[in-house]
Scaffold this motif. Structure first.
Motif, PDB file in Angstrom:
ATOM      1  N   ASN A   1     -10.302  -6.017   3.682  1.00 18.12           N
ATOM      2  CA  ASN A   1      -9.434  -4.941   4.170  1.00 18.12           C
ATOM      3  C   ASN A   1      -9.912  -3.572   3.713  1.00 18.12           C
ATOM      4  O   ASN A   1      -9.892  -2.606   4.479  1.00 18.12           O
ATOM      5  CB  ASN A   1      -7.992  -5.178   3.702  1.00 18.12           C
ATOM      6  CG  ASN A   1      -7.321  -6.294   4.467  1.00 18.12           C
ATOM      7  OD1 ASN A   1      -7.448  -6.392   5.684  1.00 18.12           O
ATOM      8  ND2 ASN A   1      -6.608  -7.164   3.756  1.00 18.12           N
ATOM      9  N   THR A   2     -10.337  -3.480   2.464  1.00 17.17           N
ATOM     10  CA  THR A   2     -10.799  -2.189   1.942  1.00 17.17           C
ATOM     11  C   THR A   2     -12.044  -1.718   2.669  1.00 17.17           C
ATOM     12  O   THR A   2     -12.151  -0.552   3.066  1.00 17.17           O
ATOM     13  CB  THR A   2     -11.067  -2.288   0.433  1.00 17.17           C
ATOM     14  OG1 THR A   2      -9.824  -2.481  -0.246  1.00 17.17           O
ATOM     15  CG2 THR A   2     -11.724  -1.023  -0.103  1.00 17.17           C
TER      16      THR A   2
ATOM     17  N   SER B   1     -12.878  -2.326   5.554  1.00 16.91           N
ATOM     18  CA  SER B   1     -12.566  -2.051   6.951  1.00 16.91           C
ATOM     19  C   SER B   1     -11.837  -0.728   7.130  1.00 16.91           C
ATOM     20  O   SER B   1     -11.627  -0.282   8.261  1.00 16.91           O
ATOM     21  CB  SER B   1     -11.700  -3.186   7.535  1.00 16.91           C
ATOM     22  OG  SER B   1     -12.385  -4.414   7.510  1.00 16.91           O
ATOM     23  N   ASP B   2     -11.435  -0.108   6.013  1.00 18.83           N
ATOM     24  CA  ASP B   2     -10.657   1.131   6.061  1.00 18.83           C
ATOM     25  C   ASP B   2     -11.527   2.294   5.605  1.00 18.83           C
ATOM     26  O   ASP B   2     -11.687   2.541   4.410  1.00 18.83           O
ATOM     27  CB  ASP B   2      -9.425   1.006   5.174  1.00 18.83           C
ATOM     28  CG  ASP B   2      -8.468   2.187   5.320  1.00 18.83           C
ATOM     29  OD1 ASP B   2      -8.867   3.211   5.915  1.00 18.83           O
ATOM     30  OD2 ASP B   2      -7.328   2.072   4.830  1.00 18.83           O
ATOM     31  N   THR B   3     -12.093   3.037   6.548  1.00 17.15           N
ATOM     32  CA  THR B   3     -13.024   4.116   6.212  1.00 17.15           C
ATOM     33  C   THR B   3     -12.335   5.354   5.676  1.00 17.15           C
ATOM     34  O   THR B   3     -13.007   6.307   5.271  1.00 17.15           O
ATOM     35  CB  THR B   3     -13.856   4.497   7.446  1.00 17.15           C
ATOM     36  OG1 THR B   3     -12.990   4.892   8.510  1.00 17.15           O
ATOM     37  CG2 THR B   3     -14.719   3.321   7.908  1.00 17.15           C
ATOM     38  N   THR B   4     -10.992   5.355   5.630  1.00 14.55           N
ATOM     39  CA  THR B   4     -10.288   6.511   5.058  1.00 14.55           C
ATOM     40  C   THR B   4     -10.197   6.413   3.536  1.00 14.55           C
ATOM     41  O   THR B   4      -9.833   7.388   2.880  1.00 14.55           O
ATOM     42  CB  THR B   4      -8.864   6.633   5.630  1.00 14.55           C
ATOM     43  OG1 THR B   4      -8.067   5.520   5.189  1.00 14.55           O
ATOM     44  CG2 THR B   4      -8.894   6.661   7.155  1.00 14.55           C
TER      45      THR B   4
ATOM     46  N   ARG C   1       0.816  -1.215   0.000  1.00 20.03           N
ATOM     47  CA  ARG C   1       0.000   0.000   0.000  1.00 20.03           C
ATOM     48  C   ARG C   1       0.855   1.274   0.000  1.00 20.03           C
ATOM     49  O   ARG C   1       0.344   2.365  -0.270  1.00 20.03           O
ATOM     50  CB  ARG C   1      -0.888   0.039   1.248  1.00 20.03           C
ATOM     51  CG  ARG C   1      -2.001  -0.965   1.258  1.00 20.03           C
ATOM     52  CD  ARG C   1      -2.695  -0.993   2.619  1.00 20.03           C
ATOM     53  NE  ARG C   1      -3.074   0.338   3.066  1.00 20.03           N
ATOM     54  CZ  ARG C   1      -4.314   0.713   3.359  1.00 20.03           C
ATOM     55  NH1 ARG C   1      -5.309  -0.157   3.248  1.00 20.03           N
ATOM     56  NH2 ARG C   1      -4.574   1.928   3.774  1.00 20.03           N
TER      57      ARG C   1
ATOM     58  N   THR D   1     -15.494   3.725   0.567  1.00 18.89           N
ATOM     59  CA  THR D   1     -15.764   2.665   1.539  1.00 18.89           C
ATOM     60  C   THR D   1     -17.068   2.875   2.310  1.00 18.89           C
ATOM     61  O   THR D   1     -17.963   2.027   2.295  1.00 18.89           O
ATOM     62  CB  THR D   1     -14.589   2.523   2.515  1.00 18.89           C
ATOM     63  OG1 THR D   1     -13.449   2.029   1.802  1.00 18.89           O
ATOM     64  CG2 THR D   1     -14.928   1.539   3.634  1.00 18.89           C
TER      65      THR D   1
END
Length: 721
Positions: free
Chosen positions: A604-605, A607-610, A69, A614
């Motif tokens: 994973n995506t 789970s990542d609110t940034t 990433r 998402t």
């Protein structure tokens, strides 16, 4: 949304001669003889593994490739470049085939061409292409088509110095003097808004960054423009009022959407009387309106949002016309007085019908055109607003796509629509809604002599795992023997309620003429049979999308259209998720896989609110913070479920600047596959360092990418010329 590239529904795959065998060993003088070694096979790169445990709801997963990433990390770039070099080595024997395919596809295209002009405000607008130029040129003529041409925007000039270029917003003021347009020069959907004075050709001081790519509306005063901007997660969340010629720093914020599930869009009604701000999530919407003649007034709400209530608005006279799912999942049409548009005043015009999805409408001065989807088939319903009489436009084929196009005039009896099918090139029609006469204005030219009678299409129904009948569209060269020996490309998408429409694609002729059949699986999760079809393939019913696709593949084999050894599959973006899931579930069923910008690191995506998209997509996929939804996502997430077993041959493609599916999703997936798979089949990873979600922006560059894809599929399918 993690949408497929535009070519997803355009069918394509081709055949080619496999690479020639290596020369026979030769004895080397003098004695003793020595046998020349066979050419060494390229060695695939191996990504380093850095343990990165992720624990959610007491469940710990190892994400060994999390480090990929790090976009600015030189090691990441070195790994991506090594993958690109490996792919180039493996594909080098196909270079002649790639060139042949590219020449074939290019040879069918009218490179210097003109779109059908449409009328708006005393001008005829159109775009045209010139041979050798990557981008269309935007033009107009005043008063008649015989008038001198005025070039409004030439992306071939504007794109100089950029490796990517895309025009987004393109809106001309009512008086025809000003053009508001936006451009993205990175592929990351980073649009910058400009205003051009069409009288002088000069740009104004405006350079407004982070604007929503395809939104914007002029007020009736010809000096006020409304536009939306995005937050760091690329969610359009603010709408601004701008006065031409002023510093954008002084623009007025007219609405901010603070709920992260919602996105904003700005449009003007075809009547030109109102400006609309639509705030939408995956399941809920809310619309605000403002008279176009009063740009400084306050926006008013049509109907306050309620969870799971979706509606959209258009205008005619003293009424708003509203498509709403209140009273039925597939929508109904109601009207409401502009002065009091709330739901208590809604009057039903078209009732809800369980088998008919109301998708869109176009309101003219005297007519209403509604795009419907009746048991999966698109229809255009025309209503005379004076008499109330209605009729449908009839179409000749069993599988086709049709939709309104370039209707920019309110006071006209003519509806313009586009029509296409797997064997009918894109066609533009004008339809007189009074006389019911249609006029073909233009059909896409296919150079080299195209004869539709040489091809055959079918629409099948295949029982899914639970007995649901799944539609399948097929096209192939006439004379195909259903003996299980034909190569076949099966495509799918199945997300966001978006139908997989059977478009014509001239590139596919390179495939069909070599005996390759092409099929589209209209799996649940898409909008092919309306909203219930979407509902049955999202959230905790998402597995239906994958099992539907597998059922279709099995049926095509069982019915003799192909065999496991000659079956390739393709999907992009959310369709790439489909490819990853079914490949994990049934790797034995497919010979080759083409996954483009694939959304494969779902767990994973989400789970990542940034990350972009998402939060707004929790209602499509689920929220991993909720234990039950986490457990369901974990069942099918392609990256999470890679295991040590044999996989088909695979080509995975992505773009470094993709903002919808980050490059590291396919990069991590490939790295994990390479570490665990037990087969000798090729696994290739190609990354476009200058592209966006749809790959390269130029039309010639896009064709080269398509030729590359075909060359891979053809060599794997083993189809000779």
């Amino acid at each position: 949304m993690r949408l497929s590239p535009l070519f997803l529904a355009a069918l394509a795959v081709a055949c080619a001669t496999p690479p020639p065998p290596a020369p026979a060993p030769q004895a080397a003088p003098p004695a003793p003889s020595a046998t020349a070694p066979a050419p060494a096979r390229p060695t695939p790169p191996v990504a380093k593994r850095l343990p990165h445990p992720v624990t959610q709801h007491g469940d710990t997963r190892q994400d060994d490739y999390f480090w990929l990433r790090e976009k600015e990390n030189p090691e990441v770039r070195a790994y991506l470049e090594a993958e690109a070099a490996y792919t180039a080595q493996v594909m080098k024997p196909t270079e002649a085939l790639q060139q042949k395919l590219y020449a074939e596809m290019l040879g069918r295209i009218q490179q210097t061409d003109l779109e059908v002009p449409y009328r708006k405000g005393g001008f005829f607008y159109y775009s045209r292409t010139e041979e050798g130029k990557q981008y269309p040129i935007f033009c107009r003529k005043k008063g008649s088509l015989e008038a001198p041409e005025e070039v409004l925007l030439n992306p071939n000039v504007l794109s100089e110095g950029f490796k990517f270029f895309r025009v987004g917003t393109f809106e001309v003021s009512d008086d025809g003097n000003l053009l508001a347009y936006s451009v993205d020069t990175t592929g990351f959907r980073e649009f910058t808004l400009h205003v051009k004075d069409l009288r002088t050709g000069k740009l104004g001081p405006e350079r407004i960054e982070h604007t929503a790519g395809f939104d914007g509306a002029w007020a009736a005063d010809n000096r006020t423009f409304f536009y939306a901007t995005e937050d760091d997660a690329k969610r359009s969340y603010r709408v601004w009022r701008h006065t031409v010629g002023t510093d954008s720093q002084t623009d007025t914020l007219v609405y901010e959407e603070k709920n992260e599930h919602f996105r904003l869009s700005v449009q003007r009604t075809l009547s030109n009387e109102y400006i609309l701000i639509s705030s939408t999530s995956s399941t809920t919407s809310e619309v605000r309106f403002l008279p176009a003649t009063k740009p400084s007034a306050q926006f008013q709400v049509v109907e306050p949002r309620k969870q799971d209530h979706e509606y959209s608005v258009d205008h005619h006279g003293g009424l708003f016309y509203i498509l709403t799912n209140s009273g039925g999942r597939n929508f109904r049409l109601v009207t409401a007085p502009v002065k009091s548009p709330g739901q208590k005043n809604w009057k039903e015009l078209i009732a809800h019908r369980p088998q008919v999805m109301l998708e869109n409408l176009v309101l003219f001065k005297n007519h209403l055109a509604v795009l419907e989807r009746d048991t999966g088939q698109p229809q255009l319903l025309i209503t005379d607003l004076k008499t109330g009489a209605s009729h449908r436009i009839q179409f000749p084929e069993q599988g086709y796509a049709v939709f309104p196009s370039s209707n920019a005039e309110f006071d006209t009896p003519v509806l313009r629509f586009q029509y296409t099918s797997l064997i009918t090139p894109w066609s533009v029609f004008d339809y007189d809604m009074n006389t019911r006469e249609r006029k073909l204005l233009k059909q896409q030219a296919v150079l080299g002599g195209y004869d539709a009678s040489r091809y055959e299409t079918e629409r099948l129904l295949v029982p899914a795992q639970d007995g649901t009948q799944v539609p399948v569209s097929l096209v192939y060269r006439k004379g195909l023997k259903k003996d299980g020996r034909a190569p076949l490309l099966l495509q799918g998408y199945g997300s966001y309620g978006i139908p997989s429409m059977p478009f014509f694609n001239s590139n596919a002729l390179s495939l069909l003429d070599r005996g390759v059949a092409v099929a589209v699986a209209h799996v649940r999760g898409g909008g092919d049979l309306g909203k219930p079809w979407h509902d049955a393939g999202r959230m905790r019913q998402k597995m239906n999308t994958f099992t539907d696709f597998i059922a279709v593949a099995e049926a095509l084999v069982a019915r003799g259209y192909t065999s496991k050894e000659r079956l390739a599959i393709q999907g992009g973006s959310a369709g790439g998720l489909l490819m990853g899931a079914v490949t994990n579930m049934r790797p034995d069923l497919f010979k080759a896989v083409l996954a483009e910008v694939p959304f494969v690191d779902v767990l994973n995506t989400m789970s990542d609110t940034t990350l972009p998209l998402t939060v707004g997509e929790f209602e499509e996929w689920g929220n991993p913070q909720v234990k039950e939804e986490y457990e369901y996502l974990r069942q099918y997430c392609p990256y999470t479920n890679v295991t040590a077993k044999a996989y088909p041959a695979m080509l995975v493609k992505t773009s470094f600047n993709d903002s919808q599916v980050m490059y590291w999703e396919p990069a991590k997936w490939v790295a994990k596959l390479r570490a665990l798979k037990t087969d000798p089949n090729p696994l290739l990873f190609q990354i476009n360092m200058n592209g966006g979600h749809g790959g390269s922006s130029g039309r010639y560059d896009s064709l080269k990418e398509r030729a590359f894809n075909y060359a891979f599929l053809l060599t794997q399918l083993g189809v000779e010329q």
